[in-house]
Write an enzyme that holds these catalytic residues in place. Structure first.
Site, PDB file in Angstrom:
ATOM      1  N   LYS A 295     -19.235 -19.832  -2.561  1.00  0.00           N
ATOM      2  CA  LYS A 295     -20.671 -19.831  -2.299  1.00  0.00           C
ATOM      3  C   LYS A 295     -21.045 -18.700  -1.338  1.00  0.00           C
ATOM      4  O   LYS A 295     -20.199 -18.229  -0.565  1.00  0.00           O
ATOM      5  CB  LYS A 295     -21.088 -21.164  -1.660  1.00  0.00           C
ATOM      6  CG  LYS A 295     -20.936 -22.383  -2.530  1.00  0.00           C
ATOM      7  CD  LYS A 295     -21.303 -23.636  -1.747  1.00  0.00           C
ATOM      8  CE  LYS A 295     -21.139 -24.891  -2.590  1.00  0.00           C
ATOM      9  NZ  LYS A 295     -22.169 -24.987  -3.649  1.00  0.00           N
ATOM     10  N   ARG A 369     -18.700 -32.554 -10.913  1.00  0.00           N
ATOM     11  CA  ARG A 369     -18.582 -33.191 -12.228  1.00  0.00           C
ATOM     12  C   ARG A 369     -17.123 -33.364 -12.646  1.00  0.00           C
ATOM     13  O   ARG A 369     -16.801 -34.262 -13.426  1.00  0.00           O
ATOM     14  CB  ARG A 369     -19.372 -32.390 -13.263  1.00  0.00           C
ATOM     15  CG  ARG A 369     -18.836 -31.011 -13.548  1.00  0.00           C
ATOM     16  CD  ARG A 369     -19.869 -30.085 -14.167  1.00  0.00           C
ATOM     17  NE  ARG A 369     -20.864 -29.668 -13.180  1.00  0.00           N
ATOM     18  CZ  ARG A 369     -21.882 -28.836 -13.455  1.00  0.00           C
ATOM     19  NH1 ARG A 369     -22.032 -28.359 -14.673  1.00  0.00           N
ATOM     20  NH2 ARG A 369     -22.731 -28.505 -12.510  1.00  0.00           N
TER      21      ARG A 369
END
Length: 517
Positions: A295, A369
């Site tokens: 990130k 996920r």
């Protein structure tokens, strides 16, 4: 904070702060033609108490027009005439025709947050009653909402400040009519249990990544379970390998901190032998760097809250243990760090999930996920007949809905109808987004069963949900994407800056709808 219910005898209540709610009872305006002059709006402030002493104490200031009863607007009166209370606080709920239980919850929090910096240690609330021009909300939900708001409003995020001052309100009293006392006492108990659970979740989310690692999250879950009477098992990497949780392990393998598979079980009274088994599954990424797909540095410090879904599930289980609904519940929290290292999983890797499905890793920052894929499958293996998961899953849900509504998805209308019934009580705001089969085209892989991201940035929250649906399969399932509402950067009148605990109340109320059915 001590909470209690007392019979209404408002003039004689000796308290630091007596709080009463008010609405703007002016009639709703009808549309005017462009040529018509708009009449001057005249506020009609209604105090939601039929007590004559309260009405007299506030009469003059309300007649002045300076208080409009807007939502969370406050007006303080010192030494109110005819009342034993030191102060009278009037808190607005907005327009009478639109005031809801959730407005009342927020107003309860507003009153407590008004009291805290002023050193006020005990607050008494007048439970709203019917007055001319406003029909009272039911007393039980009113009491529960005010108590929840008050306890949530008392929470602050300054845990690690060396100059921290304890400004907590020490006691809250709900003043109810004699006929409502029994209902009020039960509602207060329920509200206190739920708010305590939500604050527990907030306290976990608040902790930095160097304090609450996956293993520590497991320890705190186990301690909480022992406190409230839940069964809890916490497993490490060996269990992931034994269960062939390849998707979960792929995320965990890049960190020096071992993962934790946290499993809690609530078993109601032995008379409940049949019926649904509800599976609660939470994303517990205690810190998320994005992994190899790292990130940007700006804002990464907030990624300690990437376990907000897991914290919400632990909070919900805490409340379930106290409320004792007549339905079986299993909770699975998949806790890990997502770190870049020589052991980290890479874009382009092929991973085999517990279900046997193969996943092409397109982006290692789509790690939530991955762990939920194995968590959902495991909850089904443990016997869950209905599933709900919560996760700070995508930035895309914030692009779609802002920080007002969280995203909700479901593969089963009946299961989602239970959820909407719960929302009517919880007051939290979710917006159901589609799961059309056409979206699955975006996660098709040419060399594996599915990809862990869509082929483009379009519909990112939906493609993430479609990925999870692969692992819920035909089991009735709800997915909550709470990424944009788990943390607030600016304090609200009713809530401190920091973690919100969003979805705890809604998950609890969803569970309770099955207990009632």
């Amino acid at each position: 904070m001590k909470t209690q219910v007392s019979k209404q005898n408002i003039p004689s209540v000796a308290t630091d702060l007596l709080a009463v709610f008010a609405v703007d009872g002016a009639p709703v305006k009808t549309p005017k033609l462009p040529t018509q002059k708009e009449p001057e709006a005249i506020p009609q402030i209604l105090l939601l108490s039929s007590d004559a002493a309260v009405q007299r104490a506030a009469e003059a200031v309300l007649a002045s027009g300076e208080f409009k009863a807007s939502a969370n607007e406050t007006l303080l009166l010192h030494s109110p005439l005819g009342l034993a209370a030191k102060r009278l606080l009037i808190v607005g709920l907005g327009k009478s025709a639109k005031a809801t239980i959730h407005d009342l919850r927020r107003a309860g929090g507003t009153a407590v947050r008004f009291a805290k910096p002023r050193g006020i240690k005990n607050v008494a609330f007048v439970v709203p009653t019917a007055v001319e021009g406003w029909m009272a909300l039911p007393p039980g939900p009113c009491v529960q909402a005010v108590v929840e708001g008050a306890l949530l409003g008392d929470f602050d995020s300054d845990t690690y400040r060396s100059d921290r001052k304890d400004q907590s309100v020490q006691s809250v009293t709900l003043l109810a009519t004699e006929s409502d006392l029994t209902i009020a006492e039960q509602a207060l108990r329920d509200g206190a249990i739920i708010a305590d659970a939500q604050n527990f979740a907030r306290s976990l989310v608040l902790e930095p990544g160097n304090v609450v690692t996956p293993a520590v999250l497991g320890e705190r879950a186990k301690a909480m379970a022992e406190e409230v009477g839940l069964r809890c098992e916490v497993y490490g990497a060996d269990k992931l390998h034994e269960l062939k949780m390849g998707a979960f392990w792929a995320v965990a393998q890049g960190s020096e901190q071992p993962p934790a598979l946290i499993v809690l079980t609530y078993t109601p009274d032995m008379s409940v032998k049949d019926g649904p088994v509800l599976g609660l599954v939470g994303k517990g990424i205690t810190f998320d760097t994005g992994g190899i797909s790292i990130k940007p540095a700006d804002g990464m410090e907030k990624m300690k809250y990437d376990m907000g879904g897991g914290a919400a599930m632990l909070g919900a289980m805490r409340a379930i243990a106290g409320l004792k609904p007549a339905v079986r519940v299993i909770c699975v929290v998949c806790a890990a760090e997502n770190m870049p290292s020589g052991k980290a999983y890479r874009p382009g890797d092929i991973v085999t999930a517990k279900s046997g499905k193969t996943i092409e890793v397109m982006n290692t920052d789509a790690e939530g996920r991955m762990v939920l894929a194995d968590g959902l499958n495991y909850a089904r293996e443990l016997g869950a007949t209905h599933l709900i998961d919560a996760a700070t899953l995508t930035g895309a849900v914030g692009v779609a809905l802002g920080a007002v509504n969280a995203g909700a998805f479901s593969n089963d209308d009946a299961t989602y109808e239970h959820f909407t019934r719960g929302l009517a009580v919880s007051g939290e705001r979710f917006w159901r987004l589609p799961l059309d089969d056409d979206y699955r085209e975006q996660i098709k892989s040419s060399i594996a069963d599915i990809m862990n991201t869509g082929g483009s940035r379009l519909g990112g929250a939906i493609t993430a949900a479609k990925f999870l649906q692969e692992f819920a399969e035909e089991t009735p399932w709800i997915h909550l994407d709470i990424a944009a509402v788990t943390w607030i950067d600016d304090a609200k009148p009713w809530l401190a800056k920091g973690p919100t605990g969003t979805s705890v109340r809604s998950i609890v109320e969803w569970v309770r709808t099955y207990s009632a059915s």
